[in-house]
Structures are given as structure tokens and as C-alpha cells.
Scaffold this active site. Structure first.
Site, mmCIF file in Angstrom:
data_model
loop_
_atom_site.group_PDB
_atom_site.id
_atom_site.type_symbol
_atom_site.label_atom_id
_atom_site.label_comp_id
_atom_site.label_asym_id
_atom_site.label_seq_id
_atom_site.Cartn_x
_atom_site.Cartn_y
_atom_site.Cartn_z
ATOM 1 N N TYR A 54 18.406 -19.702 55.824
ATOM 2 C CA TYR A 54 18.762 -19.517 56.965
ATOM 3 C C TYR A 54 18.665 -21.024 57.424
ATOM 4 O O TYR A 54 19.507 -22.026 58.513
ATOM 5 C CB TYR A 54 17.953 -18.955 58.022
ATOM 6 C CG TYR A 54 17.814 -18.600 59.204
ATOM 7 C CD1 TYR A 54 18.970 -17.942 59.991
ATOM 8 C CD2 TYR A 54 17.676 -19.343 60.601
ATOM 9 C CE1 TYR A 54 20.015 -18.071 61.076
ATOM 10 C CE2 TYR A 54 17.687 -19.442 61.693
ATOM 11 C CZ TYR A 54 18.990 -17.824 61.578
ATOM 12 O OH TYR A 54 18.605 -18.415 63.459
ATOM 13 N N SER B 275 20.828 -22.862 66.245
ATOM 14 C CA SER B 275 19.439 -22.302 66.677
ATOM 15 C C SER B 275 18.154 -23.368 66.540
ATOM 16 O O SER B 275 18.331 -24.561 66.453
ATOM 17 C CB SER B 275 18.853 -21.450 65.163
ATOM 18 O OG SER B 275 18.091 -21.381 65.024
HETATM 19 N N1 NAD Z 1 17.941 -13.849 68.128
HETATM 20 C C1 NAD Z 1 17.624 -15.164 67.926
HETATM 21 O O1 NAD Z 1 16.111 -14.936 67.902
HETATM 22 C C2 NAD Z 1 18.285 -15.877 67.361
HETATM 23 C C3 NAD Z 1 17.281 -17.145 67.982
HETATM 24 C C4 NAD Z 1 18.370 -18.817 67.479
HETATM 25 C C5 NAD Z 1 19.786 -18.870 66.997
HETATM 26 N N2 NAD Z 1 20.351 -17.211 67.446
HETATM 27 C C6 NAD Z 1 22.029 -16.977 66.719
HETATM 28 O O2 NAD Z 1 22.361 -16.474 67.867
HETATM 29 C C7 NAD Z 1 24.011 -16.760 67.186
HETATM 30 C C8 NAD Z 1 24.078 -14.580 67.995
HETATM 31 O O3 NAD Z 1 22.944 -13.715 67.318
HETATM 32 P P1 NAD Z 1 21.802 -13.145 68.436
HETATM 33 O O4 NAD Z 1 21.139 -13.852 67.856
HETATM 34 O O5 NAD Z 1 22.830 -12.650 69.644
HETATM 35 O O6 NAD Z 1 22.247 -11.544 67.695
HETATM 36 P P2 NAD Z 1 22.879 -10.148 67.417
HETATM 37 O O7 NAD Z 1 22.740 -9.833 65.874
HETATM 38 O O8 NAD Z 1 22.459 -9.603 68.474
HETATM 39 O O9 NAD Z 1 24.264 -10.821 67.692
HETATM 40 C C9 NAD Z 1 24.876 -11.340 66.115
HETATM 41 C C10 NAD Z 1 26.380 -10.575 66.395
HETATM 42 O O10 NAD Z 1 27.400 -11.169 65.522
HETATM 43 C C11 NAD Z 1 27.864 -10.514 64.104
HETATM 44 N N3 NAD Z 1 28.746 -10.139 63.034
HETATM 45 C C12 NAD Z 1 27.507 -10.396 61.658
HETATM 46 N N4 NAD Z 1 28.107 -10.386 60.803
HETATM 47 C C13 NAD Z 1 29.454 -10.842 61.475
HETATM 48 C C14 NAD Z 1 30.936 -10.730 60.282
HETATM 49 N N5 NAD Z 1 30.993 -11.097 59.139
HETATM 50 N N6 NAD Z 1 31.661 -11.236 61.520
HETATM 51 C C15 NAD Z 1 31.926 -10.505 62.354
HETATM 52 N N7 NAD Z 1 30.784 -10.809 64.197
HETATM 53 C C16 NAD Z 1 29.447 -10.814 62.821
HETATM 54 C C17 NAD Z 1 26.536 -8.686 64.265
HETATM 55 O O11 NAD Z 1 27.747 -7.640 64.180
HETATM 56 C C18 NAD Z 1 26.610 -9.219 65.844
HETATM 57 O O12 NAD Z 1 27.148 -8.444 66.993
HETATM 58 C C19 NAD Z 1 23.816 -16.083 65.972
HETATM 59 O O13 NAD Z 1 24.267 -17.137 65.402
HETATM 60 C C20 NAD Z 1 21.727 -16.623 65.896
HETATM 61 O O14 NAD Z 1 21.804 -17.340 64.760
HETATM 62 C C21 NAD Z 1 19.302 -16.470 67.456
#
Ligand code: NAD
Length: 271
Positions: free
Chosen positions: A156, A143
Site C-alpha cells: 500500500y 494518503s
Molecule cells: N479510509 C481511509 O482511512 C483513507 C486514508 C487515506 C487515503 N484513503 C484513500 O481514499 C480513497 C478512497 O477510499 P475510501 O477510504 O473512501 O474507501 P471506500 O472503500 O469507501 O472507497 C473506495 C471506492 O473505490 C471503489 N473501488 C475499489 N476498487 C475499484 C476498482 N478496481 N474499480 C472501480 N472502483 C473501485 C470501491 O467500491 C469504493 O466505492 C482511496 O484511494 C484510499 O486509498 C483512504
């Protein structure tokens, strides 16, 4: 298209957001996909959408055995594993040290560090033997909070900074057999959920924030879709395109790092 033909890729958290965009893009590129996903409803949706085409394993990334089950089911179905993508994650809605109680800090630290950091090492360990055999790769989703302050609260931010260290150490330990890299996306148009220990498990990032305002804060002046991030993963996973990169973080931050102390240029010039 077709950079990942017959490459077998395991993606954690592939049921929504960036993980789901990776599933779609990697299928387009010819990969054979499996997903480790905690949410039963997302598991059901994936199965309904893709049927037998992909392997979907219900489990929690913080449990070593669940990671191992996902690897075993992948290899049972496709015969090998070429790439492990540690992507599942949760956010903290900027939970800060001033406003969290000591007890909340204690519990939220364990929950967020467990999912966002520890799970990378557990997943890598579970995938290790197969990745050594295939001379494959690992890609971790980090991130902007892996590099800068103010992308979350201290927990975080710590969890994503820890990911940089995990990526570098694993790249060192697993060379020359396995390449290990990371992608650090900026905020995206994805409703990532918060920590259950902070009562945020159903609260999404975009439930509480205006996407247009986030976009205006980016020097490149747009809020990326998760699909916009997938090219970096294809590059890192592709054997043809990536022999030399290991221990590399692709900083897909929409220009946050060049913002400095001034306003985003687009605002200065009223584009
Ligand atoms: N959304 C943003 O703005 C953003 C920005 C930078 C980085 N990220 C990173 O991107 C990655 C994906 O997140 P996203 O934004 O697609 O959100 P999202 O919530 O759509 O995806 C995260 C997924 O991980 C699953 N998950 C959570 N905890 C879990 C566990 N313990 N075991 C198995 N599955 C689990 C959730 O059910 C979900 O499907 C994350 O690592 C997040 O930190 C997101």
C-alpha cells in the site's frame, strides 16, 4: 458555494467513503458529476439516490476501456470534461513482508498497485483529449502512506508513493494545458476495504480498529470524516481559486507529519 458551477467532473470510486463525499460536495458547488464504480450494488444505490442527475458507469479502474467508457458517457451527457478525480482505492490492512507468503506478495502487489497506481495513468490517458480541450485538471487521492511509513504495509505504501511520482510526471507532461495535483488524506472515518488477493475484500479498516484510538494518534486529535477532506479538492478543481497550483500535493494529514518522536501534544497535556 458555487465554485464549480457547470464544471464537469468524473470521480472514480464515487459510490462510498471519500468518493461519495466528493460527489455530494461537488454537486453543492454546482458541478455536473459522473462516477466510475466497480461495485454493482454501489452503482444501483447511486442511481437510486441521484437518478438522472449524475452519470454512473459500472466498471473497473484497472481496465483502460472502462475508463474510456466513463469519459465517453460523461462527454455524451454533459458535452465536455473539466476534471478527472482518480480516487478509487483499496487498502492492505498492514499486510507486512514478514507474514505474507511469497505468492501472496506477488498477487497482492499486482492487485493493489493496479487499482491504486496504474489506474491513475489509465484514467488520465482516457481523459486526456477532453482535458486538453477544456484546459482542465486532474486530482489524485493519495494518503499519509504517500509520505510516511506505517500507513499500511509495503505494498500500500508503495502504491501511494507511486501516486506522488505519477502526479508530478503528469503535471510536467501536461503543462501548460492541464493542472495535475493530489490530496493525501490521513486516516478517515471510512471503512475502506482490503485486497481480495489477501482475502480482505470484505474486511473494512474500521471493522478491525477502534476509531477513537486512531483519533488519539493524530496530533489534531480527531478522526476526520470524508467530508472534511473535500475542501482541498474544491480548491484544486476551481478555476477561480487555482490557476497557479500544479504538481502540488495537499497534505491533509491531521498533523501526522509534525508528530516527530514525541507523543501527540494532546496526550502529553491530558486535554
Ligand atoms: N479510509 C481511509 O482511512 C483513507 C486514508 C487515506 C487515503 N484513503 C484513500 O481514499 C480513497 C478512497 O477510499 P475510501 O477510504 O473512501 O474507501 P471506500 O472503500 O469507501 O472507497 C473506495 C471506492 O473505490 C471503489 N473501488 C475499489 N476498487 C475499484 C476498482 N478496481 N474499480 C472501480 N472502483 C473501485 C470501491 O467500491 C469504493 O466505492 C482511496 O484511494 C484510499 O486509498 C483512504
Amino acid at each position: 458555494m458555487g465554485w464549480l458551477k457547470d464544471e464537469v467532473v468524473l470521480i472514480t470510486g464515487g459510490g462510498s467513503g471519500l468518493g461519495l463525499a466528493l460527489v455530494e460536495r461537488f454537486i453543492e458547488e454546482g458541478a455536473l458529476i459522473s462516477v466510475l464504480q466497480r461495485s454493482a450494488s454501489k452503482v444501483a444505490t447511486l442511481k437510486a439516490r441521484y437518478g438522472e442527475k449524475i452519470v454512473v458507469v459500472e466498471g473497473d479502474v484497472v481496465r483502460y476501456q472502462d475508463n474510456l467508457n466513463a469519459v465517453n458517457e460523461t462527454v455524451h451527457r454533459f458535452g465536455k470534461l473539466d476534471c478527472f478525480i482518480g480516487n478509487a482505492g483499496i487498502w492492505d490492512h498492514y499486510a507486512d513482508i514478514v507474514n505474507m507468503s511469497g505468492e501472496q506478495l506477488d498477487q497482492a502487489f499486482d492487485e493493489i498497485m493496479g487499482i491504486n497506481s496504474k489506474a491513475f495513468i489509465l484514467g488520465a490517458k482516457a481523459a486526456l483529449n477532453e482535458l486538453m480541450k477544456s484546459e482542465g485538471s486532474i486530482i489524485l487521492t493519495l494518503s499519509n502512506a504517500a509520505l510516511y511509513s506505517a500507513g499500511g504495509g509495503p505494498i500500500y505504501t508503495a502504491s501511494k508513493h507511486a501516486g506522488v511520482g505519477i502526479m508530478k510526471e503528469l503535471a510536467y507532461e501536461l503543462a501548460p494545458k492541464v493542472r495535475v495535483n493530489a490530496v493525501a488524506p490521513s486516516g478517515m472515518n471510512v471503512n475502506i476495504k482490503g485486497a481480495a488477493s489477501l482475502g480482505q475484500e470484505n474486511l473494512g479498516l474500521l471493522d478491525a480498529r477502534d476509531p477513537e484510538k486512531i483519533a488519539r494518534g493524530m496530533p489534531l486529535n480527531f478522526l476526520p470524516e470524508p467530508e472534511d477532506m473535500t475542501g482541498a479538492y474544491v480548491l484544486l478543481a476551481s478555476r477561480q481559486n487555482n490557476r497557479p497550483l500544479s504538481g502540488v500535493l495537499i497534505n491533509a494529514d491531521c498533523g501526522l507529519g509534525i508528530r516527530g518522536l514525541r507523543q501527540p501534544r494532546a496526550e502529553l497535556f491530558h486535554y
